[in-house]
Motif scaffolding. Structure first.
Motif, PDB file in Angstrom:
ATOM      1  N   GLU A  74       0.851  -1.185   0.000  1.00 50.20           N
ATOM      2  CA  GLU A  74       0.000   0.000   0.000  1.00 50.20           C
ATOM      3  C   GLU A  74       0.891   1.241   0.000  1.00 50.20           C
ATOM      4  OE1 GLU A  74      -3.821   0.982   2.454  1.00 50.20           O
ATOM      5  OE2 GLU A  74      -2.079   1.502   3.677  1.00 50.20           O
ATOM      6  N   GLY A  75       0.451   2.260  -0.727  1.00 50.55           N
ATOM      7  CA  GLY A  75       1.146   3.541  -0.679  1.00 50.55           C
ATOM      8  C   GLY A  75       2.513   3.539  -1.327  1.00 50.55           C
ATOM      9  N   LEU A  76       2.657   2.887  -2.474  1.00 50.63           N
ATOM     10  CA  LEU A  76       3.918   2.921  -3.207  1.00 50.63           C
ATOM     11  C   LEU A  76       4.267   4.378  -3.508  1.00 50.63           C
ATOM     12  CD1 LEU A  76       5.840   0.703  -4.346  1.00 50.63           C
ATOM     13  CD2 LEU A  76       4.737   1.047  -6.544  1.00 50.63           C
ATOM     14  N   ALA A  77       5.525   4.747  -3.313  1.00 52.57           N
ATOM     15  CA  ALA A  77       5.948   6.141  -3.515  1.00 52.57           C
ATOM     16  C   ALA A  77       5.577   6.623  -4.914  1.00 52.57           C
ATOM     17  CB  ALA A  77       7.452   6.262  -3.306  1.00 52.57           C
ATOM     18  N   LYS A  78       5.149   7.879  -5.003  1.00 54.02           N
ATOM     19  CA  LYS A  78       4.757   8.456  -6.297  1.00 54.02           C
ATOM     20  C   LYS A  78       5.998   9.017  -6.977  1.00 54.02           C
ATOM     21  CE  LYS A  78       0.103   9.275  -4.722  1.00 54.02           C
ATOM     22  NZ  LYS A  78      -1.047  10.130  -4.666  1.00 54.02           N
ATOM     23  N   ALA A  79       6.846   8.099  -7.448  1.00 53.88           N
ATOM     24  CA  ALA A  79       8.116   8.448  -8.077  1.00 53.88           C
ATOM     25  C   ALA A  79       8.284   7.605  -9.339  1.00 53.88           C
ATOM     26  CB  ALA A  79       9.267   8.176  -7.107  1.00 53.88           C
ATOM     27  N   GLU A  80       9.108   8.091 -10.253  1.00 51.57           N
ATOM     28  CA  GLU A  80       9.313   7.349 -11.499  1.00 51.57           C
ATOM     29  C   GLU A  80      10.083   6.056 -11.273  1.00 51.57           C
ATOM     30  OE1 GLU A  80      10.653   9.987 -14.691  1.00 51.57           O
ATOM     31  OE2 GLU A  80       9.609  11.569 -13.609  1.00 51.57           O
ATOM     32  N   LYS A  81      10.905   6.009 -10.227  1.00 55.12           N
ATOM     33  CA  LYS A  81      11.645   4.799  -9.910  1.00 55.12           C
ATOM     34  C   LYS A  81      11.513   4.527  -8.418  1.00 55.12           C
ATOM     35  CE  LYS A  81      15.941   2.772 -11.687  1.00 55.12           C
ATOM     36  NZ  LYS A  81      15.387   1.480 -11.736  1.00 55.12           N
ATOM     37  N   ARG A  84      13.741  -1.256  -7.879  1.00 52.48           N
ATOM     38  CA  ARG A  84      13.934  -1.730  -9.255  1.00 52.48           C
ATOM     39  C   ARG A  84      12.711  -1.474 -10.128  1.00 52.48           C
ATOM     40  NH1 ARG A  84      16.400  -7.682  -8.125  1.00 52.48           N
ATOM     41  NH2 ARG A  84      14.190  -8.094  -8.301  1.00 52.48           N
ATOM     42  N   LEU A  85      11.614  -1.021  -9.515  1.00 53.58           N
ATOM     43  CA  LEU A  85      10.382  -0.771 -10.273  1.00 53.58           C
ATOM     44  C   LEU A  85      10.436   0.581 -10.962  1.00 53.58           C
ATOM     45  CD1 LEU A  85       7.763  -1.577  -7.482  1.00 53.58           C
ATOM     46  CD2 LEU A  85       8.841  -3.178  -9.051  1.00 53.58           C
ATOM     47  N   ARG A  86       9.715   0.683 -12.079  1.00 51.35           N
ATOM     48  CA  ARG A  86       9.516   1.981 -12.714  1.00 51.35           C
ATOM     49  C   ARG A  86       8.013   2.249 -12.776  1.00 51.35           C
ATOM     50  NH1 ARG A  86      12.443   2.652 -18.262  1.00 51.35           N
ATOM     51  NH2 ARG A  86      11.756   4.778 -17.882  1.00 51.35           N
ATOM     52  N   GLN A  87       7.631   3.534 -12.705  1.00 55.33           N
ATOM     53  CA  GLN A  87       6.229   3.914 -12.802  1.00 55.33           C
ATOM     54  C   GLN A  87       6.063   4.946 -13.909  1.00 55.33           C
ATOM     55  OE1 GLN A  87       3.952   3.722  -8.855  1.00 55.33           O
ATOM     56  NE2 GLN A  87       5.855   4.703  -8.258  1.00 55.33           N
ATOM     57  N   ALA A  88       4.992   4.765 -14.663  1.00 54.16           N
ATOM     58  CA  ALA A  88       4.719   5.664 -15.777  1.00 54.16           C
ATOM     59  C   ALA A  88       4.058   6.950 -15.289  1.00 54.16           C
ATOM     60  CB  ALA A  88       3.812   4.960 -16.783  1.00 54.16           C
ATOM     61  N   VAL A 120      10.080 -10.602 -21.155  1.00 57.90           N
ATOM     62  CA  VAL A 120      11.311  -9.805 -21.085  1.00 57.90           C
ATOM     63  C   VAL A 120      11.460  -9.232 -19.673  1.00 57.90           C
ATOM     64  CG1 VAL A 120      11.365  -9.212 -23.541  1.00 57.90           C
ATOM     65  CG2 VAL A 120      10.127  -7.726 -21.952  1.00 57.90           C
ATOM     66  N   ALA A 121      12.713  -8.997 -19.256  1.00 59.18           N
ATOM     67  CA  ALA A 121      12.973  -8.506 -17.897  1.00 59.18           C
ATOM     68  C   ALA A 121      12.720  -7.012 -17.767  1.00 59.18           C
ATOM     69  CB  ALA A 121      14.405  -8.840 -17.492  1.00 59.18           C
ATOM     70  N   THR A 122      12.949  -6.277 -18.845  1.00 56.36           N
ATOM     71  CA  THR A 122      12.731  -4.827 -18.823  1.00 56.36           C
ATOM     72  C   THR A 122      12.097  -4.390 -20.135  1.00 56.36           C
ATOM     73  OG1 THR A 122      14.924  -4.355 -19.704  1.00 56.36           O
ATOM     74  CG2 THR A 122      14.712  -4.352 -17.308  1.00 56.36           C
ATOM     75  N   LEU A 123      11.359  -3.290 -20.079  1.00 57.98           N
ATOM     76  CA  LEU A 123      10.774  -2.721 -21.290  1.00 57.98           C
ATOM     77  C   LEU A 123      11.687  -1.605 -21.796  1.00 57.98           C
ATOM     78  CD1 LEU A 123       6.985  -2.559 -20.332  1.00 57.98           C
ATOM     79  CD2 LEU A 123       8.120  -4.169 -21.867  1.00 57.98           C
ATOM     80  N   PRO A 124      11.898  -1.550 -23.122  1.00 60.17           N
ATOM     81  CA  PRO A 124      12.812  -0.555 -23.685  1.00 60.17           C
ATOM     82  C   PRO A 124      12.153   0.820 -23.794  1.00 60.17           C
ATOM     83  CG  PRO A 124      11.884  -1.871 -25.441  1.00 60.17           C
ATOM     84  CD  PRO A 124      11.329  -2.414 -24.146  1.00 60.17           C
ATOM     85  N   LEU A 125      11.967   1.463 -22.640  1.00 64.42           N
ATOM     86  CA  LEU A 125      11.300   2.761 -22.606  1.00 64.42           C
ATOM     87  C   LEU A 125      12.241   3.810 -22.036  1.00 64.42           C
ATOM     88  CD1 LEU A 125       7.914   1.473 -21.235  1.00 64.42           C
ATOM     89  CD2 LEU A 125       8.250   2.490 -23.479  1.00 64.42           C
ATOM     90  N   GLY A 126      12.179   4.998 -22.598  1.00 65.09           N
ATOM     91  CA  GLY A 126      12.983   6.110 -22.103  1.00 65.09           C
ATOM     92  C   GLY A 126      12.401   6.670 -20.826  1.00 65.09           C
ATOM     93  N   PRO A 127      12.906   7.822 -20.384  1.00 69.57           N
ATOM     94  CA  PRO A 127      12.381   8.432 -19.165  1.00 69.57           C
ATOM     95  C   PRO A 127      10.963   8.954 -19.360  1.00 69.57           C
ATOM     96  CG  PRO A 127      14.032   9.853 -20.188  1.00 69.57           C
ATOM     97  CD  PRO A 127      14.006   8.576 -20.968  1.00 69.57           C
TER      98      PRO A 127
END
Length: 154
Positions: A74-81, A84-88, A120-127
């Motif tokens: 609950e309450g995952l930080a509202k950050a792009e990283k 090891r997770l990334r958020q859109a 795949v382990a990672t998605l090829p997405l930029g910042p």
């Protein structure tokens, strides 16, 4: 075994508690899953509202979730990283979770939390990718998926 996605905050088809919405603390709900195929290399989690007045509204996308992970707190930080997770960037134009906030009197909205197991382990997405970009990159790599629907109205 089929993949399953659940939340300790609300049952499938149930109302999302206010604490996870714009009328509360706007915390992302806790989620857990099981039954991913052995070939899973990573997960993507997307939350969308198909009942939004202007068409589907994207509230959240988390990607590059490691294959050995089986939950989000609950309450995952509202950050792009976050680790090891990334958020859109969601449709509120912010990284991370943007909770349900339907127009007052617009009826019940259905929030689809979709978990996708990827090859795949990672998605090829930029910042700073948007939720739609994450989905577009993930879709060709999907090997399994499941969803949990929660409802909310104001």
């Amino acid at each position: 075994m089929a993949m399953r996605l659940s939340s300790s905050a609300f049952p499938a088809g149930g109302r999302i508690p206010d604490r996870h919405t714009c009328e509360g603390a706007d915390l992302s709900p806790p989620l857990s899953w099981s039954g991913a195929p052995p070939a899973t290399r990573s997960f993507v989690l997307v939350c969308e509202d198909p009942d939004a007045p202007a068409g589907t509204w994207y509230h959240w996308a988390v990607f590059d979730i490691p294959s050995d992970q089986t939950s989000l707190p609950e309450g995952l930080a509202k950050a792009e990283k976050v680790g090891r997770l990334r958020q859109a960037i969601n449709d509120f134009r912010k990284p991370g979770w943007g909770g349900p906030c339907p127009p007052k009197g617009h009826g019940t909205h259905h929030y689809r939390f979709r978990l996708l197991a990827l090859s795949v382990a990672t998605l090829p997405l930029g910042p700073r990718p948007g939720c739609r970009e994450v989905l577009a990159a993930a879709e060709p790599q999907v090997i399994a998926g499941t969803e949990l629907v929660g409802t909310y109205s104001r």
